[in-house]
Design a protein around this motif. Structure first.
Motif, PDB file in Angstrom:
ATOM      1  N   LYS A 238     -24.659   5.277 -25.374  1.00 60.88           N
ATOM      2  CA  LYS A 238     -25.172   5.195 -26.823  1.00 60.88           C
ATOM      3  C   LYS A 238     -25.192   3.681 -27.194  1.00 60.88           C
ATOM      4  N   ILE A 240     -26.860   0.975 -30.501  1.00 55.75           N
ATOM      5  CA  ILE A 240     -27.550   0.724 -31.718  1.00 55.75           C
ATOM      6  C   ILE A 240     -28.556  -0.422 -31.381  1.00 55.75           C
ATOM      7  N   ASN A 242     -30.773  -2.817 -33.325  1.00 55.05           N
ATOM      8  CA  ASN A 242     -30.581  -3.478 -34.752  1.00 55.05           C
ATOM      9  C   ASN A 242     -31.742  -4.740 -34.758  1.00 55.05           C
ATOM     10  N   THR A 321     -33.050  -0.061 -37.719  1.00 54.16           N
ATOM     11  CA  THR A 321     -31.914   0.283 -36.668  1.00 54.16           C
ATOM     12  C   THR A 321     -32.241   1.592 -36.332  1.00 54.16           C
ATOM     13  N   LEU A 323     -30.504   4.413 -33.231  1.00 51.14           N
ATOM     14  CA  LEU A 323     -29.424   4.878 -32.469  1.00 51.14           C
ATOM     15  C   LEU A 323     -30.072   5.738 -31.103  1.00 51.14           C
ATOM     16  N   SER A 332     -31.099   8.718 -33.833  1.00 55.17           N
ATOM     17  CA  SER A 332     -30.952   8.521 -35.280  1.00 55.17           C
ATOM     18  C   SER A 332     -31.789   7.240 -35.602  1.00 55.17           C
ATOM     19  N   THR A 333     -32.372   7.385 -36.905  1.00 55.16           N
ATOM     20  CA  THR A 333     -33.207   6.392 -37.142  1.00 55.16           C
ATOM     21  C   THR A 333     -32.838   5.782 -38.689  1.00 55.16           C
ATOM     22  N   ASP A 337     -27.077   7.051 -41.788  1.00 53.24           N
ATOM     23  CA  ASP A 337     -26.517   7.993 -40.726  1.00 53.24           C
ATOM     24  C   ASP A 337     -26.117   7.565 -39.574  1.00 53.24           C
ATOM     25  N   ILE A 338     -26.422   6.585 -38.998  1.00 55.99           N
ATOM     26  CA  ILE A 338     -25.681   6.176 -37.819  1.00 55.99           C
ATOM     27  C   ILE A 338     -24.107   5.831 -38.201  1.00 55.99           C
ATOM     28  N   ILE A 341     -22.304   9.034 -38.348  1.00 55.67           N
ATOM     29  CA  ILE A 341     -22.193   9.520 -36.667  1.00 55.67           C
ATOM     30  C   ILE A 341     -20.970   8.700 -36.175  1.00 55.67           C
TER      31      ILE A 341
END
Length: 344
Positions: A238, A240, A242, A321, A323, A332-333, A337-338, A341
């Motif tokens: 996983k 991110i 950015n 950003t 995920l 996730s967009t 919300d990221i 999580i």
């Protein structure tokens, strides 16, 4: 909720004034004796006679012209702006006061009451309704559905209102791209083909391409040393992604938040890769050093939003950003919300 605000004060000649709507915003600030000045920030191509107003006896006035109804954020020298005021033609009277919503860490100037066109009243009714749902419904899925339903009700009843176009922009977060797309195309052709409408269609295209469950298209971009790096070979789990730039203040704020959560991210085995839209290498490297970013940094250093990468991924605004998992599949967009999580 996220609100992205771009401020342009563009000089216009007298021949254009007749095409614009004039407004007079008469305001009063309650429970804030120490406030001495009020400032106004208006979205879009508009003319404000004076963007700063002295507060006398708790009152202030702004006058100007707007091409169409739009959002204005009201700030002060003591209290930051809150939900704002929806500017429409004619006289608008608003009463403001410092107020802190549940979950907020500081007071903001919020609207207690407003007089004027119905659209101005509808704006604050919609914002208060959304905040009420956020405070009462803790289940994110149910909360988003409820807010999406309220937005859709308003849009269906006011398909030629610029407030509806504003709410459609919000709906992307609450309703998802497919439902939002349907709402957008229910608006009048005038709104769809307005400058704001055309910009939002680009946002829909970007979101459709980078929607949850889809895969980010692989790319190869130089790192800070000029070495070419392929995204798919860098990602082991996983991650991110950015997208940012040194000149983007909200991006720099997100950098700070990512730094604050870095230990938790490591604990959750979530990596970070930043991709800059900078064009000046010096500015880019200086920002990396100043923000203390110690994860992989990539940039084409050319073209900005017109760069090959930005066009490929349909990036039309930053910070942006995502995920993704180890297969580049989008989880996730949304930045908030990221973070949820990560924390849960």
């Amino acid at each position: 909720m996220r609100n992205f605000i771009f401020l342009f004060f563009i000089g216009i000649n007298l021949e254009l004034y007749a095409q614009k709507q004039s407004f007079r915003l008469e305001g009063e600030v309650s429970n804030a004796d120490s406030i001495s000045t009020i400032t106004i920030m208006v979205i879009g191509n508009n003319e404000i006679s004076e963007p700063v107003s002295k507060v006398r006896g708790g009152k202030f006035v702004f006058e100007g012209y707007v091409e169409h109804p739009c959002l204005a954020i009201i700030n002060s020298d003591k209290v930051k702006g809150g939900l704002g005021v929806w500017l429409t033609n004619g006289i608008i009277k608003v009463n403001l006061a410092p107020y802190k919503y549940e979950g907020q860490t500081e007071h903001r100037l919020q609207t207690l009451s407003i007089e004027g066109e119905q659209e101005s009243k509808d704006f604050i009714l919609q914002m208060n309704l959304q905040n009420k749902i956020v405070q009462s419904e803790k289940n994110i899925l149910k909360r988003n559905t409820l807010i999406g339903d309220e937005i859709e009700k308003y849009i269906n009843a006011h398909n030629n209102s610029y407030l509806s176009l504003f709410l459609v922009n919000q709906a992307m977060y609450y309703c998802g791209v497919q439902r939002t797309k349907k709402q957008f195309f229910s608006l009048s052709k005038e709104l769809q083909y307005s400058e704001e409408g055309r910009d939002f269609q680009k946002e829909i295209e970007k979101t459709e391409q980078n929607d949850i469950g889809k895969k980010v298209e692989d790319f190869t971009v130089p790192d800070t040393q000029g070495q070419m790096k392929q995204l798919s070979t860098m990602i082991k789990g996983k991650t991110i992604l950015n997208f940012w730039a040194s000149w983007c203040a909200p991006c720099r704020h997100e950098n700070k938040i990512l730094i604050e959560h870095q230990k938790l991210l490591e604990k959750k085995s979530i990596a970070i890769i930043s991709v800059s839209l900078d064009e000046d290498k010096g500015d880019w490297l200086k920002a990396i050093q100043k923000d203390k970013l110690n994860w992989p940094q990539l940039s084409e250093l050319k073209g900005g939003f017109n760069s090959e990468l930005a066009q490929k991924l349909k990036i039309t605004g930053i910070p942006y950003t995502l995920l993704v998992d180890e297969n580049l599949k989008i989880i996730s967009t949304n930045f908030q919300d990221i973070l949820s999580i990560v924390k849960n």
